[in-house]
Design a protein around this motif. Structure first.
Motif, mmCIF file in Angstrom:
data_model
loop_
_atom_site.group_PDB
_atom_site.id
_atom_site.type_symbol
_atom_site.label_atom_id
_atom_site.label_comp_id
_atom_site.label_asym_id
_atom_site.label_seq_id
_atom_site.Cartn_x
_atom_site.Cartn_y
_atom_site.Cartn_z
ATOM 1 N N LYS A 414 0.852 -1.256 0.112
ATOM 2 C CA LYS A 414 -0.081 0.042 -0.066
ATOM 3 C C LYS A 414 0.851 1.164 0.126
ATOM 4 O O LYS A 414 0.613 2.312 -0.842
ATOM 5 N N LYS A 415 1.893 1.347 1.031
ATOM 6 C CA LYS A 415 2.711 2.355 0.938
ATOM 7 C C LYS A 415 3.539 2.589 -0.172
ATOM 8 O O LYS A 415 3.762 3.659 -0.905
ATOM 9 N N ARG A 418 1.554 4.080 -2.793
ATOM 10 C CA ARG A 418 1.612 5.618 -2.518
ATOM 11 C C ARG A 418 2.740 6.579 -2.919
ATOM 12 O O ARG A 418 2.778 7.521 -3.619
ATOM 13 N N ASP A 469 -8.755 12.863 -5.855
ATOM 14 C CA ASP A 469 -8.029 12.101 -5.117
ATOM 15 C C ASP A 469 -7.392 10.949 -6.143
ATOM 16 O O ASP A 469 -8.221 10.295 -6.697
ATOM 17 N N LYS A 472 -5.294 4.750 -6.182
ATOM 18 C CA LYS A 472 -4.050 3.957 -6.341
ATOM 19 C C LYS A 472 -4.175 2.223 -6.219
ATOM 20 O O LYS A 472 -3.483 1.545 -6.333
ATOM 21 N N ARG A 473 -5.395 1.829 -5.544
ATOM 22 C CA ARG A 473 -5.662 0.324 -5.090
ATOM 23 C C ARG A 473 -5.879 -0.241 -6.451
ATOM 24 O O ARG A 473 -7.083 0.109 -6.824
ATOM 25 N N HIS A 499 -10.227 3.752 -4.996
ATOM 26 C CA HIS A 499 -9.632 4.508 -3.714
ATOM 27 C C HIS A 499 -9.691 3.738 -2.259
ATOM 28 O O HIS A 499 -10.448 2.779 -2.328
#
Ligand code: PLP
Length: 609
Positions: A414-415, A418, A469, A472-473, A499
């Motif tokens: 996840k990070k 991002r 926004d 990115k998922r 999202h």
């Protein structure tokens, strides 16, 4: 800002305004506002929003393009069209089609007895009705009744047997004989998923020999004056213009030959449907290679050229386009009920005083992740999780270690997503197949997107909000049926990113677009999920109005439609409560009223918890 391919599929029908998706018409209402307004009256589950102005737009585009081509090419025939009911027979669609089609005298096409009854009762006065598909004597008699009561009906014969039945009904009754059309079997084939509608092995149409025999039979039975149309349809969603041109040359020549052979009343050539819709939302994927302008001018030019070469009067041109007319008008809105990787929340991490070395290392990778090292650390994390899972299978680490490892890896992913600016790199896209977030939608793919289930036909999908926004998922979509086919998996060739939403704090809605053609008619009640609630949205300069609400069947009605006796079922359930030794006398009336409320709601979910 992510556009979700709006420029490819939406034909300017929808726009992103700030954070939300809006309808690009008059007061430009946001889809989220419409959705929230509907849901404020305790509506649950998926819903279909119908926008009749989009049906009107397509009908105008169709007629205007053909009429323009007719003038431009000095063509002498007229343009006429019918809407094929099989594409969407729902009442508020047929109502919108006939209302918008009034100025053109737009007709209807029927392919079964029920559709013919519908066409006869809902068509505009004097408009054309074409009748295709296989017919028995009853269906043919129905068409005779239609003609006798003043409808402008053309029965297209799909075989010589049908013609003989027409001749028989004409002999046996005093009913007016409808116009007769012949579906011709072309050797030209179509292109795309539905290409098998034409070609010498196709299901429908008469061969050259049969066409000649049909003309002879018509002449012999004094019905040649009723023979007014030839018809072909080379397949739906034609992605290439070249096969259409080949088919037109062939059908045009058949028409001209028949005229020269003495079919004096033959005056119409019906080119079927097939005009394609843009369903893709990624720029590198193929969409059809022609516009309505190119399509109409090719048809008009080619037919004019063939007729002029053979000295035959230009025929009227009929089309039966359905997908093109109604696909864009319907949007399926589905609430997201759950995100499945929320189970990997960081708060659930329970690291021990002493962790296995690989878990410890994952923790360090997570803590020191930065935009410079994230790809490298991601590779390490994926490598470690493989080893840790093997260690778990061999009994070297316990369940808590495994849970910690899974949480850490998911959070590293996840990070990293991002932090990285290169989400589209081939490798990341590929990795995301294994790392996708599952968005559980309150809908059934079998009921609402059957062409995805059966043919993997993609439908544009995007969130209605959060559009400022970056999402990115990597997302795959699960429906609520108990069937693993009820899933739209993450596809690196056409990736969908959504999202990260905390559904405890806010709702998240997805819209599926261009779903107005075929999906509702083909929808299956798998797991007994039925046609969703539907609403027609009328938009004016100031605001929008929600009309024509049709509620999804409630649970008892669903069972009743399968042939169960609603009252008997309810009686049995009530009896079980009354006689149950587990329920105290005091609780009984409360349980009975709970049951009564539950069975009259639709089968979709309210929440998952
Ligand atoms: C005979 C006929 N006409 C018209 C259509 C409508 O085609 P489309 O929805 O592609 O315009 C079909 C659909 O397959 C058809 O079989």
């Amino acid at each position: 800002m992510q556009q979700y391919g709006l420029d490819i599929w939406s034909d300017n029908n929808f726009l992103i305004d700030e954070d939300e998706l809006v309808v690009n018409y008059k007061s430009k209402p946001s889809l989220l506002d419409i959705t929230n307004k509907i849901r404020s009256s305790d509506v649950r589950g998926p819903m279909i929003l119908r926008f009749p102005h989009l049906i009107q737009k397509q009908i105008h585009n169709l007629y205007n393009s053909f009429n323009f081509a007719i003038v431009e090419n000095g063509y002498k025939g007229e343009f006429k069209a019918v809407f094929p009911l099989k594409v969407n027979q729902f009442p508020h669609v047929v109502q919108a089609v006939t209302k918008a089609g009034k100025e053109f005298n737009y007709g209807l096409e029927a392919g079964s007895k029920a559709e013919l009854i519908l066409a006869m009762s809902k068509s505009l006065e004097g408009s054309h009705i074409t009748v295709n598909g296989f017919k028995d004597k009853e269906m043919i008699t129905l068409a005779f009744i239609g003609a006798h009561s003043g409808h402008n009906i053309t029965v297209t014969i799909e075989g010589l047997g049908e013609l003989k039945t027409i001749m028989q009904v004409a002999k046996e009754t005093n009913l007016r004989v409808p116009n007769i059309g012949i579906r011709v079997r072309l050797h030209a084939t179509g292109s795309g998923t539905w290409a098998k509608s034409a070609g010498m092995d196709a299901k429908f149409g008469l061969t050259a020999t049969e066409i000649l025999e049909a003309t002879r039979l018509l002449d012999e039975s004094s019905l040649l004056h009723k023979f007014s149309m030839i018809h072909f349809h080379i397949g739906s969603q034609m992605d290439d213009i070249a096969p259409i041109k080949r088919a037109l040359r062939e059908a045009g020549n058949i028409y001209a030959e028949l005229k020269m052979l003495g079919a004096n009343k033959l005056s119409n050539i019906n080119i079927g449907g097939g005009l394609a819709v843009n369903y893709e939302q990624h720029s590198d994927l193929k969409v059809h290679n022609y516009s309505i302008k190119e399509f109409s001018s090719s048809v008009v030019f080619l037919l004019g050229e063939i007729m002029d070469a053979k000295g035959v009067k230009h025929p009227n041109i009929f089309t039966e386009s359905g997908r093109y007319i109604v696909a864009s008008h319907a949007v399926l809105i589905t609430p997201v009920l759950e995100l499945f990787t929320q189970d990997y929340q960081e708060e659930l991490l329970r690291l021990k005083q002493e962790n296995p070395p690989l878990v410890q290392e994952l923790n360090e990778l997570y803590k020191s992740l930065s935009s410079d090292n994230c790809i490298e650390f991601l590779h390490d994390a994926l490598d470690h999780i493989e080893s840790l899972l093997t260690l778990f299978d061999l009994g070297y680490i316990d369940l808590q270690d495994r849970s910690n490892a899974e949480i850490l890896v998911h959070n590293i992913i996840k990070k990293s997503l991002r932090l990285t600016s290169n989400i589209n790199s081939r490798e990341l896209k590929q990795l995301q197949v294994h790392l996708q977030e599952r968005y559980l939608i309150n809908a059934s793919i079998f009921q609402s997107l059957p062409d995805y289930w059966g043919l993997k036909q993609h439908f544009p999908v995007m969130p209605l909000h959060h559009l400022k926004d970056t999402s990115k998922r990597a997302a795959s979509i699960w429906d609520i049926t108990c069937d693993s086919d009820g899933e739209i998996g993450f596809n690196p060739q056409k990736p969908l990113y959504l999202h990260d939403i905390d559904l405890e704090n806010e709702e998240y809605f997805l819209g599926f677009f261009n779903t107005g053609a075929y999906q509702e008619a083909l929808g299956m009640s798998h797991n007994l999920f039925t046609h969703p609630n539907e609403y027609t949205i009328e938009i004016d300069e100031k605001s929008f109005t929600i009309t024509n609400e049709v509620e999804s069947k409630n649970i008892l009605e669903i069972l009743q439609s399968l042939g169960y006796n609603e009252e008997e079922l309810l009686k049995k359930l009530k009896q079980d409560i009354i006689t149950s030794s587990f329920i105290t006398e005091k609780e009984k009336s409360d349980t009975l009223s709970k049951l009564e409320t539950l069975v009259i709601q639709n089968g979709y979910l309210r929440t998952t918890s």
